[in-house]
Design a protein around this motif. Structure first.
Motif, PDB file in Angstrom:
ATOM      1  N   ASP A 112     -13.896  43.569  16.804  1.00 28.15           N
ATOM      2  CA  ASP A 112     -15.167  42.685  16.294  1.00 28.15           C
ATOM      3  C   ASP A 112     -13.812  41.179  15.459  1.00 28.15           C
ATOM      4  OD1 ASP A 112     -16.650  41.092  15.421  1.00 28.15           O
ATOM      5  OD2 ASP A 112     -16.965  42.200  13.079  1.00 28.15           O
ATOM      6  N   ARG A 113     -12.339  42.145  15.284  1.00 26.33           N
ATOM      7  CA  ARG A 113     -11.768  40.638  14.514  1.00 26.33           C
ATOM      8  C   ARG A 113     -10.428  41.124  15.767  1.00 26.33           C
ATOM      9  NH1 ARG A 113     -15.808  40.608  10.959  1.00 26.33           N
ATOM     10  NH2 ARG A 113     -14.696  41.515  10.479  1.00 26.33           N
ATOM     11  N   GLY A 145      -7.506  48.658  12.787  1.00 21.96           N
ATOM     12  CA  GLY A 145      -6.274  48.913  14.078  1.00 21.96           C
ATOM     13  C   GLY A 145      -5.319  48.407  13.192  1.00 21.96           C
ATOM     14  N   LEU A 146      -4.137  48.748  13.694  1.00 20.45           N
ATOM     15  CA  LEU A 146      -2.893  48.366  14.340  1.00 20.45           C
ATOM     16  C   LEU A 146      -2.071  48.376  15.338  1.00 20.45           C
ATOM     17  CD1 LEU A 146      -0.618  46.888  12.492  1.00 20.45           C
ATOM     18  CD2 LEU A 146      -0.376  49.216  11.527  1.00 20.45           C
ATOM     19  N   LEU A 147      -1.935  47.081  15.906  1.00 23.22           N
ATOM     20  CA  LEU A 147      -1.275  47.654  17.348  1.00 23.22           C
ATOM     21  C   LEU A 147       0.842  46.602  16.548  1.00 23.22           C
ATOM     22  CD1 LEU A 147      -0.153  47.389  19.593  1.00 23.22           C
ATOM     23  CD2 LEU A 147      -1.386  44.738  20.061  1.00 23.22           C
ATOM     24  N   ASP A 148       1.566  47.478  17.465  1.00 21.74           N
ATOM     25  CA  ASP A 148       2.681  46.772  17.053  1.00 21.74           C
ATOM     26  C   ASP A 148       3.438  46.218  18.287  1.00 21.74           C
ATOM     27  OD1 ASP A 148       5.787  46.466  16.592  1.00 21.74           O
ATOM     28  OD2 ASP A 148       6.213  49.701  15.818  1.00 21.74           O
ATOM     29  N   ALA A 179      -3.101  57.292  11.424  1.00 22.12           N
ATOM     30  CA  ALA A 179      -2.370  57.926   9.684  1.00 22.12           C
ATOM     31  C   ALA A 179      -3.132  57.177   9.269  1.00 22.12           C
ATOM     32  CB  ALA A 179      -1.502  57.779  10.004  1.00 22.12           C
ATOM     33  N   HIS A 180      -3.522  57.577   7.936  1.00 24.73           N
ATOM     34  CA  HIS A 180      -4.054  56.496   6.684  1.00 24.73           C
ATOM     35  C   HIS A 180      -5.342  56.255   6.748  1.00 24.73           C
ATOM     36  CE1 HIS A 180       0.161  58.295   5.581  1.00 24.73           C
ATOM     37  NE2 HIS A 180       0.964  57.292   6.369  1.00 24.73           N
ATOM     38  N   GLY A 181      -5.957  55.873   7.634  1.00 27.46           N
ATOM     39  CA  GLY A 181      -7.200  55.924   7.976  1.00 27.46           C
ATOM     40  C   GLY A 181      -7.381  54.666   8.276  1.00 27.46           C
ATOM     41  N   VAL A 182      -6.168  54.713   9.232  1.00 33.34           N
ATOM     42  CA  VAL A 182      -5.504  53.363  10.492  1.00 33.34           C
ATOM     43  C   VAL A 182      -5.394  53.956  11.894  1.00 33.34           C
ATOM     44  CG1 VAL A 182      -4.418  51.352  11.111  1.00 33.34           C
ATOM     45  CG2 VAL A 182      -4.521  51.745   8.750  1.00 33.34           C
ATOM     46  N   THR A 183      -6.275  53.426  12.720  1.00 33.61           N
ATOM     47  CA  THR A 183      -5.533  53.724  14.201  1.00 33.61           C
ATOM     48  C   THR A 183      -4.724  53.079  14.400  1.00 33.61           C
ATOM     49  OG1 THR A 183      -8.093  53.335  14.552  1.00 33.61           O
ATOM     50  CG2 THR A 183      -6.878  53.596  17.001  1.00 33.61           C
ATOM     51  N   MET A 184      -3.334  53.537  15.471  1.00 31.75           N
ATOM     52  CA  MET A 184      -2.337  52.611  15.541  1.00 31.75           C
ATOM     53  C   MET A 184      -2.163  53.059  16.835  1.00 31.75           C
ATOM     54  SD  MET A 184       0.865  54.453  13.618  1.00 31.75           S
ATOM     55  CE  MET A 184       1.446  52.832  14.824  1.00 31.75           C
ATOM     56  N   GLU A 219     -14.167  51.590  18.132  1.00 35.64           N
ATOM     57  CA  GLU A 219     -15.238  50.213  17.730  1.00 35.64           C
ATOM     58  C   GLU A 219     -14.170  49.904  15.768  1.00 35.64           C
ATOM     59  OE1 GLU A 219     -17.992  48.636  18.196  1.00 35.64           O
ATOM     60  OE2 GLU A 219     -18.367  50.638  19.934  1.00 35.64           O
ATOM     61  N   LEU A 220     -13.444  48.736  15.489  1.00 35.51           N
ATOM     62  CA  LEU A 220     -12.934  47.904  14.831  1.00 35.51           C
ATOM     63  C   LEU A 220     -14.049  46.943  14.656  1.00 35.51           C
ATOM     64  CD1 LEU A 220      -9.024  48.284  16.370  1.00 35.51           C
ATOM     65  CD2 LEU A 220     -10.532  50.350  14.775  1.00 35.51           C
ATOM     66  N   ASP A 221     -13.480  46.681  12.698  1.00 35.17           N
ATOM     67  CA  ASP A 221     -13.997  45.974  12.251  1.00 35.17           C
ATOM     68  C   ASP A 221     -12.551  44.750  12.108  1.00 35.17           C
ATOM     69  OD1 ASP A 221     -16.303  46.072  11.208  1.00 35.17           O
ATOM     70  OD2 ASP A 221     -15.329  47.877  10.120  1.00 35.17           O
ATOM     71  N   VAL A 222     -11.780  44.921  12.721  1.00 38.66           N
ATOM     72  CA  VAL A 222     -11.065  43.999  12.129  1.00 38.66           C
ATOM     73  C   VAL A 222      -9.444  44.975  13.080  1.00 38.66           C
ATOM     74  CG1 VAL A 222      -9.536  44.322   9.964  1.00 38.66           C
ATOM     75  CG2 VAL A 222      -8.509  42.581  11.331  1.00 38.66           C
TER      76      VAL A 222
END
Length: 357
Positions: A112-113, A145-148, A179-184, A219-222
């Protein structure tokens, strides 16, 4: 006047390839030599099939260089990188290839964002803020989500406590880790952590494009993108080729850090990426023994900068030993219930309430 390699690169940059870009931006020039008035170079196509279609490009390159002042003879060889690909085989899941041509900014499926988290310089704790903010948003019930995107210095695998190589069921898509509820996803999961990533700009851009478009983000909110320091190729590619919702700039309060933070702000402004707010990291230090408060890097500079340029000040975060220890241990402090975890929870709630998270 003798011709220079710079003159030749400028001439070749004006020759457009059939599938977009030019010989210079696509990094297809090899073995350029200038010997007086004689010029030689090689054009290396990605595959033999591409090379077969590029004879007009080779001829145009030869004509363009021959027209330069000081050039009498030109020798241009057209070759290919590696053997032809087998049609039935899936593409190699190799991170760090050349970017694929695309028309303008693209959206990431299911997301989404997208919010970029940047800084003008290294050492201000931007990656620590990114990982903890991602975890804090996930604890607020958001799909995160977290993209490094720090290709040269990926730190999120360590901070998020993951070290497995992502799977690929078909050689085309990449399954991210959780990890810790985050898609990375991080380039650090795809390369030897003991080896330096020695890549040119096109390979950086190709890696970023792959991690955005080939990863099954779901599906990610952010999606938070942890940018490298500075204002280079990764930032430029992300802002120009991806539909960004905006950017957050992290800085410490002292003048030296703010000088570079202003450059990051100017970059986002130039690239027409809205700045969603500023965060002051390492704002204060509380002695765990006596409770004395000290401002090791100054205090309030980021808040004043935000007010001066008219963007939201999202909050300040103290310098904290437990935050560093938690990151090194692979469990961001935002995953707990400490005062620092509450600080990140407050910051995450501010983003959610403002429609940014």
């Amino acid at each position: 006047m003798a011709v220079t390699p710079k003159d030749i690169h400028m001439a070749l940059a004006r020759i457009t390839l059939p599938d977009g870009g030019d010989l210079v931006s696509r990094d297809m020039l090899r073995a350029l030599t200038v010997d007086g008035s004689a010029v030689q170079f090689v054009i290396e196509a990605p595959t033999p099939e591409d090379a077969q279609r590029m004879e007009p490009v080779r001829a145009a390159a030869e004509t363009a260089v021959a027209a330069l002042d000081g050039v009498e003879t030109v020798s241009v060889i057209l070759t290919a990188h590696g053997p032809a690909a087998k049609p039935a085989a899936p593409p190699s899941l190799k991170i760090g290839g050349h970017p694929k041509p695309q028309d303008g900014p693209e959206r990431v499926a299911g997301v989404d964002r997208i919010i970029a988290i940047g800084s003008g310089k290294g050492g201000v704790g931007k990656s620590t803020v990114s990982s903890n903010l991602a975890v804090a948003l996930a604890r607020q019930g958001r799909r995160v989500g977290l993209l490094d995107a720090d290709i040269y210095g990926p730190s999120q695998p360590r901070m998020m406590g993951v070290n497995k190589r992502p799977a690929s069921p078909d050689g085309k898509t990449i399954i991210p880790l959780h990890a810790h509820g985050v898609t990375m996803m991080s380039i650090g999961l795809m390369v030897d952590p003991a080896k330096a990533v020695v890549w040119r700009g096109p390979m950086l851009m190709g890696a970023l494009q792959q991690m955005l478009t080939q990863v099954e983000w779901g599906e990610l909110d952010v999606l938070l993108v942890d940018l490298p320091p500075g204002t280079g190729d990764v930032q430029l590619t992300l802002c120009q080729k991806t539909h960004l919702s905006g950017a957050i700039v992290v800085s410490t309060p002292q003048d030296v850090a703010l000088l570079d933070a202003r450059k990051a702000l100017d970059m986002f402004n130039t690239l027409k990426t809205p700045v969603l707010g500023l965060i002051e990291n390492m704002s204060t230090y509380i002695c765990p023994n006596c409770g004395h408060e000290a401002h090791l890097f100054g205090h309030g500079g980021v808040a004043r900068e935000a007010e001066a340029i008219g963007v939201p000040f999202l909050g300040s975060l103290p310098i904290d030993l437990d935050t560093r220890l938690a990151g090194d241990a692979g469990t961001p402090i935002a995953a707990g219930d400490s005062a620092m975890a509450q600080a990140y929870a407050t910051l995450a709630k501010r983003l959610v309430d403002g429609g940014m998270g």
